[in-house]
Design an enzyme around this catalytic site. Sequence first.
Site, PDB file in Angstrom:
ATOM      1  N   ARG A 159      82.515  43.622  24.195  1.00 29.37           N
ATOM      2  CA  ARG A 159      81.637  42.766  25.005  1.00 29.37           C
ATOM      3  C   ARG A 159      81.325  43.441  26.344  1.00 29.37           C
ATOM      4  NH1 ARG A 159      83.146  36.626  27.037  1.00 29.37           N
ATOM      5  NH2 ARG A 159      81.516  36.437  28.614  1.00 29.37           N
ATOM      6  N   ASN A 212      79.923  33.850  18.180  1.00 25.68           N
ATOM      7  CA  ASN A 212      78.622  34.179  18.767  1.00 25.68           C
ATOM      8  C   ASN A 212      78.055  35.469  18.204  1.00 25.68           C
ATOM      9  OD1 ASN A 212      77.812  32.199  20.586  1.00 25.68           O
ATOM     10  ND2 ASN A 212      79.367  32.834  22.071  1.00 25.68           N
ATOM     11  N   CYS A 240      78.217  24.953  19.154  1.00 22.36           N
ATOM     12  CA  CYS A 240      78.259  25.511  20.496  1.00 22.36           C
ATOM     13  C   CYS A 240      78.631  24.399  21.468  1.00 22.36           C
ATOM     14  CB  CYS A 240      76.880  26.058  20.837  1.00 22.36           C
ATOM     15  SG  CYS A 240      76.855  26.849  22.440  1.00 22.36           S
ATOM     16  N   HIS A 259      71.873  28.575  22.556  1.00 23.94           N
ATOM     17  CA  HIS A 259      71.715  29.173  23.878  1.00 23.94           C
ATOM     18  C   HIS A 259      70.246  29.211  24.298  1.00 23.94           C
ATOM     19  CE1 HIS A 259      75.967  31.186  23.985  1.00 23.94           C
ATOM     20  NE2 HIS A 259      75.992  29.887  23.783  1.00 23.94           N
ATOM     21  N   TYR A 304      71.587  28.846  29.904  1.00 23.92           N
ATOM     22  CA  TYR A 304      71.180  30.195  29.490  1.00 23.92           C
ATOM     23  C   TYR A 304      69.699  30.485  29.734  1.00 23.92           C
ATOM     24  CZ  TYR A 304      75.666  31.227  27.323  1.00 23.92           C
ATOM     25  OH  TYR A 304      76.998  31.487  27.118  1.00 23.92           O
TER      26      TYR A 304
HETATM   27  C1  G6P Z   1      79.662  29.399  26.869  1.00 25.98           C
HETATM   28  C2  G6P Z   1      78.956  29.629  25.588  1.00 25.98           C
HETATM   29  C3  G6P Z   1      79.854  30.234  24.581  1.00 25.98           C
HETATM   30  C4  G6P Z   1      80.480  31.473  25.136  1.00 25.98           C
HETATM   31  C5  G6P Z   1      81.197  31.160  26.432  1.00 25.98           C
HETATM   32  C6  G6P Z   1      81.675  32.424  27.099  1.00 25.98           C
HETATM   33  O1  G6P Z   1      80.523  28.390  26.703  1.00 25.98           O
HETATM   34  O2  G6P Z   1      78.395  28.469  25.068  1.00 25.98           O
HETATM   35  O3  G6P Z   1      79.115  30.514  23.423  1.00 25.98           O
HETATM   36  O4  G6P Z   1      81.380  31.999  24.219  1.00 25.98           O
HETATM   37  O5  G6P Z   1      80.361  30.524  27.309  1.00 25.98           O
HETATM   38  O6  G6P Z   1      82.631  32.093  28.043  1.00 25.98           O
HETATM   39  P1  G6P Z   1      83.512  33.228  28.715  1.00 25.98           P
HETATM   40  O7  G6P Z   1      84.522  32.506  29.512  1.00 25.98           O
HETATM   41  O8  G6P Z   1      84.101  34.019  27.578  1.00 25.98           O
HETATM   42  O9  G6P Z   1      82.563  34.046  29.528  1.00 25.98           O
END
Ligand code: G6P
Length: 451
Positions: free
Chosen positions: A98, A152, A174, A204, A258
């Site tokens: 990531r 995701n 989600c 998103h 988003y």
């Molecule tokens: C949001 C999104 C999720 C994503 C998350 C990431 O909740 O809806 O799809 O996985 O953010 O959160 P993070 O704490 O990993 O940045």
Amino acid sequence: MTEKNSVKIVTIGGGSSYTPELIEGFIKRYDSLPVRELWLVDIPEGEEKLNIVGALAKRMVKEAGVPMEIHLTLNRQEALKDADFVTTQFRVGLLQARAKDERIPLKHGVIGQETNGPGGLFKGLRTIPVILDIVKDMEIHCPDAWLINFTNPAGMVTKAIFRHSNWKKVVGLCNVPVGMKMGIAKALDVEPERVQVDFAGLNHMIYGLNIYLDGKIVTETVIEKITSGDSSITMQNISDLGWEPGFLKALNILPCPYHRYYYKTDEMLAEETKDASEKGTRAEVVQKLETELFELYKDVNLSKKPEQLEQRGGAYYSDAACNLIDSIYNDRGDVQPVNTLNRGAIGSIPNDSAVEISSIITKNGPKPIAIGDLPVSVRGLVQQIKSFERVAAEAAVSGDYDKALLAMTINPLVPSDTVAKVILDEMLEAHKEHLPQFFTKSAAKPQVVKN
Ligand code: G6P
């Protein structure tokens, strides 16, 4: 289903730091959703985390006094046997991948984000072949199970299952819609149960079309509160940049957090660039958070979900997931926003595409509630992202370089085909280990041609 009144759930990616949320959700609902067996599955690289989070899960269940057996395993096939529900929350390449999804595009002046733009494309390219393998295992070991996917990019992944496998019992999930609903309730200073929202769009990329308080439309009031700066609706992982009041008023529907990447691209890019140099990209921040969380999870005296988990973007996941499973299991017929096949619910999106939309949840799965069409102001963007997701999924399955370039180029966050190619080549090389479909073909023509 397993024996009556006994549910078996398998969670793939069980070593995730989010797992305590799920456990808490299942414990809370044990009376209506008697989960007797919960199998947490991970891969060898995740074994240490699986053992830590698994031990916490066992302590949570013991403390709550529910007869839920927690099994930890690296053997996916064994775990899947006779499952009723399979949930997926894995990350191919872990947080290191990531971080590359976030950093590489930034170097080229493009948004670097987990599920949007080039990062979202590459997460899809890595994930889709794996989820299709999981589905093959499910066909053999639990052909009647429901697959609840949180992995995701959830929309693209759900779509890929519908389009590139024969599996039909899948729902993508989600936390964004539930997060928006909670934000609206806060803005109105009321209990969330009094708020309803007609959600429609894509994962998103979802909009709240109409917002109701006790059944009365209050969309304009909510927008007013946001534009006046009284309230804001965002998530832990997205910078809370405000909207131009005139824009939001004229839009007259509620964008999701988003949407800032699309309607405020330059500002978000500047913000990301600054963060990347000062505190690290979101993946880098989350890596530190995870280390702290796992230190807490190791504490043998801890037997509940620690509050620190709320610093992650995935707040309310357990509510969304457990409510969905509970409604399918109990045939509730209530309304929840999920990713499912469009089937005509949104006018200008193909019937066989996955959309994220308010749906009636029964034992036969979600039935999307038809909204006609999206307002003309947002229709084009949603269609464009839908096209991107479709081409991206085809590239993930085929390992076709040109198709991946096409997907990258038609993404609205990428400014040109030339920039797309530069980013594509660099990211393919960086993620080579997790993209065998692009590198192991016997075709005479090399899949990745560098200039
Ligand atoms: C949001 C999104 C999720 C994503 C998350 C990431 O909740 O809806 O799809 O996985 O953010 O959160 P993070 O704490 O990993 O940045």
